[in-house]
Motif scaffolding. Structure first.
Motif, PDB file in Angstrom:
ATOM      1  N   ALA A   1      37.198  66.935  26.641  1.00 59.47           N
ATOM      2  CA  ALA A   1      37.860  66.083  25.645  1.00 59.47           C
ATOM      3  C   ALA A   1      36.844  65.280  24.827  1.00 59.47           C
ATOM      4  N   ASN A   2      35.539  65.519  25.062  1.00 59.71           N
ATOM      5  CA  ASN A   2      34.475  64.815  24.351  1.00 59.71           C
ATOM      6  C   ASN A   2      34.518  63.317  24.659  1.00 59.71           C
ATOM      7  N   ASN A   3      34.884  62.998  25.884  1.00 61.24           N
ATOM      8  CA  ASN A   3      34.949  61.596  26.310  1.00 61.24           C
ATOM      9  C   ASN A   3      33.734  61.316  27.203  1.00 61.24           C
ATOM     10  N   PHE A   4      32.552  61.380  26.595  1.00 60.89           N
ATOM     11  CA  PHE A   4      31.323  61.323  27.379  1.00 60.89           C
ATOM     12  C   PHE A   4      31.017  59.940  27.948  1.00 60.89           C
ATOM     13  N   GLY A   5      31.558  58.905  27.359  1.00 64.51           N
ATOM     14  CA  GLY A   5      31.428  57.583  27.977  1.00 64.51           C
ATOM     15  C   GLY A   5      32.139  57.552  29.318  1.00 64.51           C
ATOM     16  N   ALA A   6      33.358  58.096  29.362  1.00 63.98           N
ATOM     17  CA  ALA A   6      34.110  58.158  30.617  1.00 63.98           C
ATOM     18  C   ALA A   6      33.462  59.137  31.595  1.00 63.98           C
ATOM     19  N   VAL A   7      32.887  60.221  31.085  1.00 61.89           N
ATOM     20  CA  VAL A   7      32.165  61.162  31.944  1.00 61.89           C
ATOM     21  C   VAL A   7      31.021  60.433  32.638  1.00 61.89           C
ATOM     22  N   HIS A   8      30.259  59.665  31.886  1.00 67.26           N
ATOM     23  CA  HIS A   8      29.141  58.925  32.456  1.00 67.26           C
ATOM     24  C   HIS A   8      29.630  57.968  33.536  1.00 67.26           C
ATOM     25  N   ASP A   9      30.722  57.263  33.272  1.00 63.36           N
ATOM     26  CA  ASP A   9      31.265  56.326  34.267  1.00 63.36           C
ATOM     27  C   ASP A   9      31.709  57.060  35.528  1.00 63.36           C
ATOM     28  N   TRP A  10      32.386  58.196  35.362  1.00 62.60           N
ATOM     29  CA  TRP A  10      32.870  59.009  36.488  1.00 62.60           C
ATOM     30  C   TRP A  10      31.689  59.433  37.357  1.00 62.60           C
ATOM     31  N   LEU A  11      30.654  59.938  36.695  1.00 63.37           N
ATOM     32  CA  LEU A  11      29.467  60.391  37.426  1.00 63.37           C
ATOM     33  C   LEU A  11      28.745  59.219  38.079  1.00 63.37           C
ATOM     34  N   GLY A  12      28.648  58.107  37.374  1.00 69.01           N
ATOM     35  CA  GLY A  12      27.954  56.947  37.900  1.00 69.01           C
ATOM     36  C   GLY A  12      28.586  56.400  39.169  1.00 69.01           C
ATOM     37  N   GLU A  13      29.908  56.374  39.208  1.00 68.24           N
ATOM     38  CA  GLU A  13      30.598  55.913  40.420  1.00 68.24           C
ATOM     39  C   GLU A  13      30.245  56.779  41.625  1.00 68.24           C
ATOM     40  N   ARG A  14      30.268  58.083  41.432  1.00 68.52           N
ATOM     41  CA  ARG A  14      29.988  59.001  42.531  1.00 68.52           C
ATOM     42  C   ARG A  14      28.510  58.979  42.913  1.00 68.52           C
ATOM     43  N   TRP A  15      27.635  58.878  41.908  1.00 68.48           N
ATOM     44  CA  TRP A  15      26.200  58.797  42.174  1.00 68.48           C
ATOM     45  C   TRP A  15      25.897  57.542  42.989  1.00 68.48           C
ATOM     46  N   ASN A  16      26.459  56.428  42.585  1.00 71.14           N
ATOM     47  CA  ASN A  16      26.223  55.167  43.287  1.00 71.14           C
ATOM     48  C   ASN A  16      26.679  55.267  44.745  1.00 71.14           C
ATOM     49  N   HIS A  17      27.824  55.874  44.972  1.00 75.96           N
ATOM     50  CA  HIS A  17      28.313  56.052  46.337  1.00 75.96           C
ATOM     51  C   HIS A  17      27.347  56.913  47.156  1.00 75.96           C
ATOM     52  N   LEU A  18      26.873  58.000  46.551  1.00 77.38           N
ATOM     53  CA  LEU A  18      25.967  58.908  47.263  1.00 77.38           C
ATOM     54  C   LEU A  18      24.651  58.245  47.641  1.00 77.38           C
ATOM     55  N   ILE A  19      24.060  57.518  46.716  1.00 79.02           N
ATOM     56  CA  ILE A  19      22.747  56.937  47.029  1.00 79.02           C
ATOM     57  C   ILE A  19      22.852  55.845  48.088  1.00 79.02           C
TER      58      ILE A  19
ATOM     59  N   SER B   1      25.311  55.962  50.558  1.00 76.28           N
ATOM     60  CA  SER B   1      25.910  56.466  51.798  1.00 76.28           C
ATOM     61  C   SER B   1      25.149  57.616  52.451  1.00 76.28           C
ATOM     62  N   ARG B   2      24.221  58.220  51.753  1.00 79.72           N
ATOM     63  CA  ARG B   2      23.491  59.347  52.320  1.00 79.72           C
ATOM     64  C   ARG B   2      22.068  58.937  52.668  1.00 79.72           C
ATOM     65  N   PRO B   3      21.546  59.524  53.744  1.00 84.56           N
ATOM     66  CA  PRO B   3      20.198  59.151  54.192  1.00 84.56           C
ATOM     67  C   PRO B   3      19.120  59.362  53.129  1.00 84.56           C
ATOM     68  N   GLY B   4      19.273  60.387  52.304  1.00 85.76           N
ATOM     69  CA  GLY B   4      18.256  60.676  51.292  1.00 85.76           C
ATOM     70  C   GLY B   4      18.289  59.750  50.092  1.00 85.76           C
ATOM     71  N   GLY B   5      19.368  58.998  49.947  1.00 84.95           N
ATOM     72  CA  GLY B   5      19.485  58.086  48.813  1.00 84.95           C
ATOM     73  C   GLY B   5      19.267  58.793  47.485  1.00 84.95           C
ATOM     74  N   HIS B   6      18.324  58.296  46.686  1.00 87.74           N
ATOM     75  CA  HIS B   6      18.021  58.868  45.371  1.00 87.74           C
ATOM     76  C   HIS B   6      17.502  60.299  45.458  1.00 87.74           C
ATOM     77  N   GLU B   7      16.948  60.666  46.603  1.00 88.81           N
ATOM     78  CA  GLU B   7      16.380  62.003  46.778  1.00 88.81           C
ATOM     79  C   GLU B   7      17.423  63.045  47.185  1.00 88.81           C
ATOM     80  N   ASP B   8      18.626  62.612  47.507  1.00 90.31           N
ATOM     81  CA  ASP B   8      19.687  63.537  47.889  1.00 90.31           C
ATOM     82  C   ASP B   8      19.945  64.497  46.726  1.00 90.31           C
ATOM     83  N   PRO B   9      19.998  65.805  46.989  1.00 87.40           N
ATOM     84  CA  PRO B   9      20.197  66.771  45.901  1.00 87.40           C
ATOM     85  C   PRO B   9      21.491  66.544  45.114  1.00 87.40           C
ATOM     86  N   ASP B  10      22.577  66.182  45.793  1.00 92.65           N
ATOM     87  CA  ASP B  10      23.815  65.911  45.072  1.00 92.65           C
ATOM     88  C   ASP B  10      23.650  64.719  44.141  1.00 92.65           C
TER      89      ASP B  10
END
Length: 132
Positions: free
Chosen positions: A16-34, A36-45
């Protein structure tokens, strides 16, 4: 494990070309991963989500008169995403990289607040396939 990312939600926002919302969606999940996972920023996901977020923000910036930001984030995305070619967790990278590689050279030499060099802004759709 793809279900944890709900790519169908991201696909709707991206296509839908809603890249601001895409960034927010990804940011929420990225923040959770770093956090909650032992690898933090280095986690491949986490690295993958960050690369997608860089691309989304580049696409958002170029359409909103921030060509310097678009160039910087395009470069960041192009540094991260090729590591995951051809696909990662069912997400096809070639369409995203093709859009980045089309946009990036057009940003060179533009005034920071110039209009998007791609009129209209044409981008490849988000593609994923469910995997088990």
């Amino acid at each position: 494990m793809n279900h944890e990312f709900a790519w169908d939600e991201l696909e709707l926002l991206w296509n839908a070309n809603n890249f601001g919302a895409v960034h927010d969606w990804l940011g929420e999940r990225w923040n959770h991963l770093i956090q909650s996972r032992p690898g933090g920023h280095e986690d491949p996901d986490a690295q993958f989500l960050q690369g997608l977020a860089f691309a989304a923000l580049a696409f958002h910036f170029t359409q909103n008169h921030n060509q310097d930001g678009a160039a910087l984030l395009s470069d960041d995305a192009l540094a991260v995403l090729p590591k995951f070619v051809p696909a990662y967790r069912g997400v096809a990278l070639d369409p995203i990289l093709e859009t980045l590689n089309t946009l990036r050279p057009q940003l060179d030499g533009l005034d920071c607040e110039a209009d998007c060099p791609m009129q209209p802004f044409v981008f490849n759709k988000f593609e994923y396939r469910m995997t088990n």
